[in-house]
Structure formats: C-alpha cells, structure tokens
Design a protein around this motif. Structure first.
Motif, PDB file in Angstrom:
ATOM      1  N   LYS A 119      38.475  39.556  40.856  1.00  0.00           N
ATOM      2  CA  LYS A 119      37.823  40.100  39.800  1.00  0.00           C
ATOM      3  C   LYS A 119      36.323  39.722  40.446  1.00  0.00           C
ATOM      4  N   VAL A 120      35.373  40.628  40.544  1.00  0.00           N
ATOM      5  CA  VAL A 120      34.308  40.287  41.127  1.00  0.00           C
ATOM      6  C   VAL A 120      33.080  40.728  40.128  1.00  0.00           C
ATOM      7  N   ALA A 121      31.644  40.383  40.157  1.00  0.00           N
ATOM      8  CA  ALA A 121      30.378  40.794  39.720  1.00  0.00           C
ATOM      9  C   ALA A 121      30.187  42.364  39.860  1.00  0.00           C
ATOM     10  N   GLY A 122      30.228  42.475  41.221  1.00  0.00           N
ATOM     11  CA  GLY A 122      30.138  43.918  41.667  1.00  0.00           C
ATOM     12  C   GLY A 122      30.482  44.284  42.958  1.00  0.00           C
ATOM     13  N   SER A 174      45.489  58.217  38.641  1.00  0.00           N
ATOM     14  CA  SER A 174      45.575  57.499  37.173  1.00  0.00           C
ATOM     15  C   SER A 174      45.724  56.050  37.295  1.00  0.00           C
ATOM     16  N   GLU A 175      45.518  55.402  38.740  1.00  0.00           N
ATOM     17  CA  GLU A 175      45.688  54.200  38.965  1.00  0.00           C
ATOM     18  C   GLU A 175      44.786  53.233  38.404  1.00  0.00           C
ATOM     19  N   ARG A 176      44.931  52.216  37.796  1.00  0.00           N
ATOM     20  CA  ARG A 176      44.140  51.040  37.092  1.00  0.00           C
ATOM     21  C   ARG A 176      43.978  49.734  38.296  1.00  0.00           C
ATOM     22  N   LEU A 177      43.039  49.351  38.373  1.00  0.00           N
ATOM     23  CA  LEU A 177      42.770  48.226  39.090  1.00  0.00           C
ATOM     24  C   LEU A 177      43.011  46.608  38.379  1.00  0.00           C
ATOM     25  N   ARG A 178      43.972  45.800  39.028  1.00  0.00           N
ATOM     26  CA  ARG A 178      44.299  44.485  38.430  1.00  0.00           C
ATOM     27  C   ARG A 178      42.961  43.835  38.171  1.00  0.00           C
ATOM     28  N   GLY A 179      42.351  43.718  39.041  1.00  0.00           N
ATOM     29  CA  GLY A 179      41.040  42.968  39.142  1.00  0.00           C
ATOM     30  C   GLY A 179      39.814  43.907  38.732  1.00  0.00           C
ATOM     31  N   GLY A 180      38.833  44.053  39.487  1.00  0.00           N
ATOM     32  CA  GLY A 180      37.818  44.930  39.423  1.00  0.00           C
ATOM     33  C   GLY A 180      36.549  44.357  39.291  1.00  0.00           C
ATOM     34  N   ALA A 181      35.242  45.203  39.145  1.00  0.00           N
ATOM     35  CA  ALA A 181      34.005  44.877  39.045  1.00  0.00           C
ATOM     36  C   ALA A 181      33.339  45.051  37.810  1.00  0.00           C
ATOM     37  N   ASP A 182      32.330  44.277  37.427  1.00  0.00           N
ATOM     38  CA  ASP A 182      31.587  44.885  36.343  1.00  0.00           C
ATOM     39  C   ASP A 182      30.538  46.106  36.721  1.00  0.00           C
ATOM     40  N   SER A 183      30.296  46.273  37.994  1.00  0.00           N
ATOM     41  CA  SER A 183      29.238  47.062  38.306  1.00  0.00           C
ATOM     42  C   SER A 183      29.710  47.835  40.059  1.00  0.00           C
ATOM     43  N   VAL A 184      29.376  49.162  39.951  1.00  0.00           N
ATOM     44  CA  VAL A 184      30.002  49.317  41.258  1.00  0.00           C
ATOM     45  C   VAL A 184      28.920  50.350  41.804  1.00  0.00           C
ATOM     46  N   LEU A 185      28.431  50.111  43.357  1.00  0.00           N
ATOM     47  CA  LEU A 185      27.305  50.959  43.527  1.00  0.00           C
ATOM     48  C   LEU A 185      28.106  51.878  44.962  1.00  0.00           C
ATOM     49  N   LEU A 186      27.924  53.141  44.627  1.00  0.00           N
ATOM     50  CA  LEU A 186      28.623  54.068  45.855  1.00  0.00           C
ATOM     51  C   LEU A 186      27.357  54.509  46.555  1.00  0.00           C
ATOM     52  N   GLU A 188      35.064  53.919  36.543  1.00  0.00           N
ATOM     53  CA  GLU A 188      34.700  54.140  35.183  1.00  0.00           C
ATOM     54  C   GLU A 188      35.920  53.800  34.356  1.00  0.00           C
ATOM     55  N   ARG A 189      37.335  54.334  34.695  1.00  0.00           N
ATOM     56  CA  ARG A 189      38.236  54.152  33.950  1.00  0.00           C
ATOM     57  C   ARG A 189      38.601  52.502  33.665  1.00  0.00           C
ATOM     58  N   SER A 190      38.091  51.833  34.632  1.00  0.00           N
ATOM     59  CA  SER A 190      38.247  50.299  34.421  1.00  0.00           C
ATOM     60  C   SER A 190      37.238  49.579  33.954  1.00  0.00           C
ATOM     61  N   GLY A 191      36.202  50.455  33.459  1.00  0.00           N
ATOM     62  CA  GLY A 191      34.997  49.820  32.602  1.00  0.00           C
ATOM     63  C   GLY A 191      34.081  49.563  33.243  1.00  0.00           C
ATOM     64  N   ALA A 192      33.801  49.755  34.536  1.00  0.00           N
ATOM     65  CA  ALA A 192      32.704  49.432  35.245  1.00  0.00           C
ATOM     66  C   ALA A 192      31.510  50.372  35.343  1.00  0.00           C
TER      67      ALA A 192
END
Lengths: 307, 86, 276
Positions: free
Chosen positions: A152-155, A230-242, A263-267
């Motif tokens: 789990k990371v901030a970004g 339809s995969e979901r991440l067990r961890g994730g990021a608050d924000s993502v830059l592509l 977006e599905r993971s709430g980022a």
C-alpha cells in the motif's frame, strides 16, 4: 563549474532544468544495500540535506536495465525529487546491475519481491512511513505487481508500463536452454509482440511453452496470473500518475486497463501524454518532461496529505 | 555494376550474419516481408544499415531512412544496386 | 553467489565523487584489473556483463575495480561537462584507487567499445600497465558519432512507422549539431566539448610507445577478423605492443535492449586479466 556557468554555455532545454535546480535543497547520494531472499541488492539513496523528508520514493528500473534507467532518467528523477525533500531509493533488481544473483534466475516475480523488500527497508531502516513508487516500463509492471501483492503506497507513477502479465516464472527451466533468454528478450521488446501481449494473443507462458516445449507451470514455482479485467489490488495507491508517449504502440490499451484497475481500487488516476514520445522516451526533452511532470504530481500529492 | 538479383544472395548472408538468424540464407524468400518474417526491430535494422556501410560503402542520406526500403531482401537489393550505380 | 568480497562506495577525488565497485578475491591478490565501460545507452547494455566478468576475475585472484565516469551512472558531475579528457582523467584516478586498494602496481585495463579507446589512451599515461584488453573497440570518435546519428535515424524511422515522433526529438543536420550545440543522442545530451573531443579521437593516429601486452577481441557473427581490427592491431604493434587479435562469435551485445547474457565474453575477459 557552477550551475549558472553551465546555463550560459548551453542554450537549449537543458538551460531550464539547470536554472530550476538552483532553488532546491541539496541532495546527497549514498550507497544502499539490503537483502532480498538471501541475496544482496545494491543501489543508491538520494537524501535531501538539512530538512525532514516529505516521503520515500522507490525508483524501479525495467527488465533489461539498471538502477540508472534508460538515458539515466532514474538518476535524474532521484536528484530532482531529493531536491524537493523526497528520499529516493534506486536499486538493481537481483540478477541485474550490481546486485547479486544470476541473470537467468530472475524474472518479474523476483523483481516484485525485491520491490517489496525495498519498501520494507525504506520503512524499517530509513523510517519512511509514506512511500511512492515510480516505475519505468517493466518497472511499472513491478510496481503494479507489488501493489497487487498487498503493498500500500501513497502514490505510483507508471512510465510506459505495459499491461501487467507477469506469468514469467520460467527461469529455472530456462537455464537449460542456452538461447532461451536471448529469444525471450528479443520477443519481449519487439513492438509487434507488445501489441500481441496486451491484446491477449501471446502471453509469457505461451512464449515459454513454445521455446521450452511443454508447460512452464511447474509445481512450487509460484505462477503469477495475468491481471484480469475485473481484478482488484490487495494493496494499492491513493493516487496514480500514468505517463505514456503518443508514439508508444502499447499506450492506449495499457492506459485503458490501468485506469480501470486503479479507479476500481479507489485511486485518483491522472494521465499525462507526451506528444510524439516513443516507448523509452528517447530524447532529452521527453526525459525532462517525464521527470518534471512526475515531480509536480508528487509535490501536489504530498501537499494534499501533509499534516 | 551489380544488379539487384546479383546482390540478393550476399545480402541474405549479411542479414543472417548480422541478425544471427538461424536460417539458411539460400532458403530465405527475397520477397517476404522482413519485419514480420524475422521479427526485425530497430536494433536489427541498425545492424543492417551498418552492414550496408561496412560491406558496400553505402551510406544512407537523411531522406533515405524509409521503412519501405527495408520491406524485403529484394527492396534492400534494389536500393543497394541503385546506390552502387550512382 | 560470487566467491569474492564486493565493496561499493563513493570516493572523493579533487572535488568529484566517483562511484567505484571493488571485487576483492577471497585469497591472495595475484593481479589487478580496471574496467572501462562505454557511455550513453551502450553503458546500460554492457553494465551487467562487466559485473559478471569482474566477479569471475576476482574468483581467479584478480582484484577488479569498476567505476562510473563523472557525469554518468552514480558519479557526480554533469554529462554536459564530459569530454574525452575527463573520461581519461577519471580512468587514471580509478587506476590509482585500484593500486592503493590492491597493493598491485601494474594494473590491467579492460575496455569495451568507447571504453576500449579510453583504456588505450589511459594506458599511455598510466605508468605501470600490465596489459590492455580491448573488446570491440571504437577506433575513432568520428565513427562513434556517425553511428550515433545513424542509430537515432533508424529508431526514428521505426517509430515514425508506428505513429510518428514529435519535434522534441532534436537530431540536427547530418554533419552538424542542432542550434544550441547539444546533440540529443537517445536522451543523452552530447555537448560540444564531448563532440569536439570525440571528433579528434583516432586510435590509428596515436604514436606514443605502448610496450605492453594488448589483446583485441572483435565481436563478430563469424570467426573472422575484419580489416579495420587488423589495421588497429598493426598500428599497436608499430607502437611496441605485443598484440593478439581474435574474433569471438557473439551478438553485438552493446546494442541489446533486453537482458544481456554473454558468458563466453565474460570468460575471455576474466582469463585475460587473471593471466590465464
């Protein structure tokens, strides 16, 4: 030679970067070592001097690269972000660069393990509670894989990241085939193969079966499945830059897949396209644009979460 | 001056050598698309361009860097023949 | 796991910080070797095989030192200040570090591509030199620059076919750099200082005596020495070197975008520096 002297001597985009550098804090590079699965991983820490760090950043190189990245872009990013108060870790994955391990023993799965070890090291040894990931090409896949595995990371900033499909636990059997790695790498980096990879026509496992004869999925090797729609991440990021170049043939499908995934993971997902840029951002102007855009995004994100 | 047909056999050998292809040069179809058949990428094309320079002294002008030129062995042979003739 | 000790550190040298990686044999040190890498994207492709070669050499009793030139890798400095002279200066400084750490006076130099040319220039000034191994040496800076531009044009040609590049990709006219004086080589800036010093670099024109053992390895698709490498061997012999020239069948690994695994080249390097 001072920054200003260089700026006067070289008229071009480089001038902008060097002038901007004058107002930032000083950063120092130190060597870095940690152990991942019994082997020493080596790299560099960029530390801002004389201020409390904003957060930590892991800079992740690609499949065939080293901790400097193509055209030394990860070094540039480390310097730039450390100048803004981020502690940046660049390291060679096992089997790459200065790190221990045989080239043929390591793959995307072990790269993901190394990234998670680096995150643990940043937290425990350096006291960095807030972390960002920056990955270029396969380094971006590694970032996604680590988040999928629970990090789990901030970004996370993904530069030219292909769609994650790390069904690549082929190495033990691969050693038996002398020409395997060359063919694998050649296929991996061919533009047409990228297209096939992301369109599902070829997966690493298929390549492995073709080259090695028989299934690559051996009991106990820890196979990794391609991320499904339809995969979901067990961890994730608050924000993502592509960040992708408009001349990168893998860009559009990767952007669609990663935007949906995060977006599905709430980022919060933001996209920056670099007009005309190719997959490796092989020009100095694109190099600077990638670094500057990432720094601006990370500063904005850090400001959002600052106490 | 060499004709395209005369240049095709040595060019096949050059391509096989430079790209480490595991094929018999004589078995190569001079008209088949090089990119699709042999998975040629930018590094491979660079090696072919360097090979043309080393073996035949052919240096591409800026406006001659055209992907169509490298479509097949025959297209390269036709280009090489025209350069050697000029 | 390598059976040698590795120490990675920064060394301060006259205001610069050089990144050095030391590979120390577990037993007695019988020889010492300094590895000179190429620059730009070739450095990335060659980096790991040189780590493997240095580890193999250390296993055979040869203490090996790798380093990053200033303005490259992790060393301090800007690539804009790089010239052939700064590359040679860094090599000589790294050789001194190796001597101090190993206790071995005559060091062996290993160079790959442009690093081979730099190693040869350094060998002229290094004093005690046990030998020089040149792997696929770049014979002249003009050829290096010419190939850099060719490579860039090929990349642009392929990318254009995939959708086109933008104006950000400055290339310049075929024989002159773009306005501003900095040639953009695949994201690496080549400033006028480097360009001019490379243009003046021609190994065939060097005349200083070099009474050392020199091996030239040509990486080739077949076991055949090219005319240009044979000529380089003759030039070196005329300078007093004891020269061996040979071909090694391998792909041009310095251009490889993926993972490079060339054990035969690494073994050849380790064999030379260990005096096998």
């Amino acid at each position: 030679m001072s920054t200003l002297v260089q700026a006067r001597r070289h008229r071009s985009g480089i001038l902008v970067l060097l002038r901007a550098a004058a107002g930032r804090v000083r950063a120092m590079q130190e060597t870095l070592e940690f152990v991942s699965n019994g082997l020493t991983v080596r790299g560099i820490v960029h530390r801002p001097e004389g201020r409390t760090p904003r957060a930590g950043v892991l800079l992740l190189h690609g499949w065939g690269g080293t901790r400097s990245g193509p055209h030394r872009i990860l070094h540039s990013a480390g310097e730039r972000l450390a100048g803004e108060g981020f502690v940046c870790l660049r390291f060679d994955f096992r089997g790459r660069g200065d790190s221990e391990g045989e080239v043929l023993d390591h793959d995307l799965n072990t790269m993901i393990e190394d990234a998670k070890c680096a995150a643990e090291y940043a937290h425990v040894a350096l006291g960095l509670d807030t972390l960002y990931l920056v990955g270029i090409c396969s380094g971006g896949e590694v970032a996604v894989g680590a988040m999928h595995d629970g990090l789990k990371v901030a970004g996370a900033a993904l530069w030219s990241a292909p769609v994650f499909s790390a069904d690549a636990t082929l190495s033990r059997r691969a050693r038996k085939s002398a020409s395997y790695l060359r063919d694998y790498a050649a296929k991996l980096f061919r533009l047409e193969t990228w297209r096939k990879l992301i369109s599902g026509r070829i997966r690493f496992g298929v390549i492995g079966r073709v080259l090695l004869g028989g299934s690559v999925h051996q009991k106990g090797e820890g196979e990794r499945k391609e991320l499904s729609a339809s995969e979901r991440l067990r961890g994730g990021a608050d924000s993502v830059l592509l960040i992708y170049g408009t001349a990168d043939p893998i860009a559009e499908e990767a952007i669609d897949r990663y935007t949906a995934l995060f977006e599905r993971s709430g980022a919060r997902v933001s996209l920056h396209r670099i007009v005309g840029a190719n997959h490796g951002f092989y020009s100095w102007a694109w190099h600077q644009e990638v670094v500057e855009r990432t720094a601006a995004w990370m500063l904005a994100e850090a400001a959002l979460t600052a106490p | 001056m060499a004709t395209p047909d005369e240049l095709i056999p040595p060019l096949k050998q050059l391509i096989v050598d430079k790209l480490f292809l595991k094929v018999d040069p004589a078995e190569m179809d001079a008209d088949k698309p090089l990119m699709d058949t042999y998975g040629i990428d930018s590094v491979s094309l660079f090696e072919i361009v360097v090979g043309l320079e080393e073996e035949y002294g052919i240096v591409l002008a800026d406006d001659e860097f055209d992907i169509e030129l490298f479509r097949s062995v025959r297209s390269i042979a036709e280009f090489a023949a025209s350069k050697l003739d000029s | 796991m390598p059976s040698c000790a590795e120490v990675h550190s920064f060394v301060a040298v006259e205001g610069r910080r050089l990144y050095v990686a030391e590979h120390r044999p577990e037993g007695a040190i019988r020889s010492a070797a300094l590895f000179c890498l190429p620059i730009h994207e070739e450095e990335k492709s060659v980096y790991r095989p040189m780590v493997d070669a240095a580890r193999l050499a250390a296993e055979r009793g040869c203490m090996s030192l790798r380093f990053h030139y200033t303005g490259t890798g992790d060393s301090s400095g800007s690539p804009l200040d790089m010239t052939v002279d700064t590359l040679v200066r860094d090599t000589l400084d790294a050789a001194q570090i190796l001597r101090q750490r190993s206790g071995v006076e005559p060091v062996t130099l290993v160079g790959v591509r442009l690093g081979a040319a730099i190693a040869l220039l350094a060998a002229e000034r290094i004093g005690a030199c046990a030998g020089v191994l040149l792997v696929e040496p770049v014979p002249s800076g003009r050829l290096y620059l010419s190939r850099a531009r060719t490579r860039k044009r090929v990349r642009r040609m392929v990318t254009a076919a995939e959708g086109g590049e933008g104006v950000a990709d400055s290339l310049g006219a075929p024989d002159q750099p773009p306005a501003g004086g900095v040639f953009d080589f695949d994201g690496h800036p080549i400033a006028p200082g480097l360009e001019n010093s490379l243009a003046a670099l021609d190994l065939a024109q060097r005349t200083a005596q070099l009474p050392v053992r020199v091996e030239v390895i040509e990486i080739a698709p077949r076991d055949r020495i090219s005319g240009s490498v044979e000529r380089l061997g003759s030039v070196l012999e005329a300078r007093g070197a004891r020269v061996r020239v040979r071909a090694l069948v391998a792909e041009p690994f310095w251009n490889n975008l993926g993972v490079v695994h060339i054990p035969e080249v690494c073994q050849a390097i380790a064999g030379f520096v260990a005096g096998d």
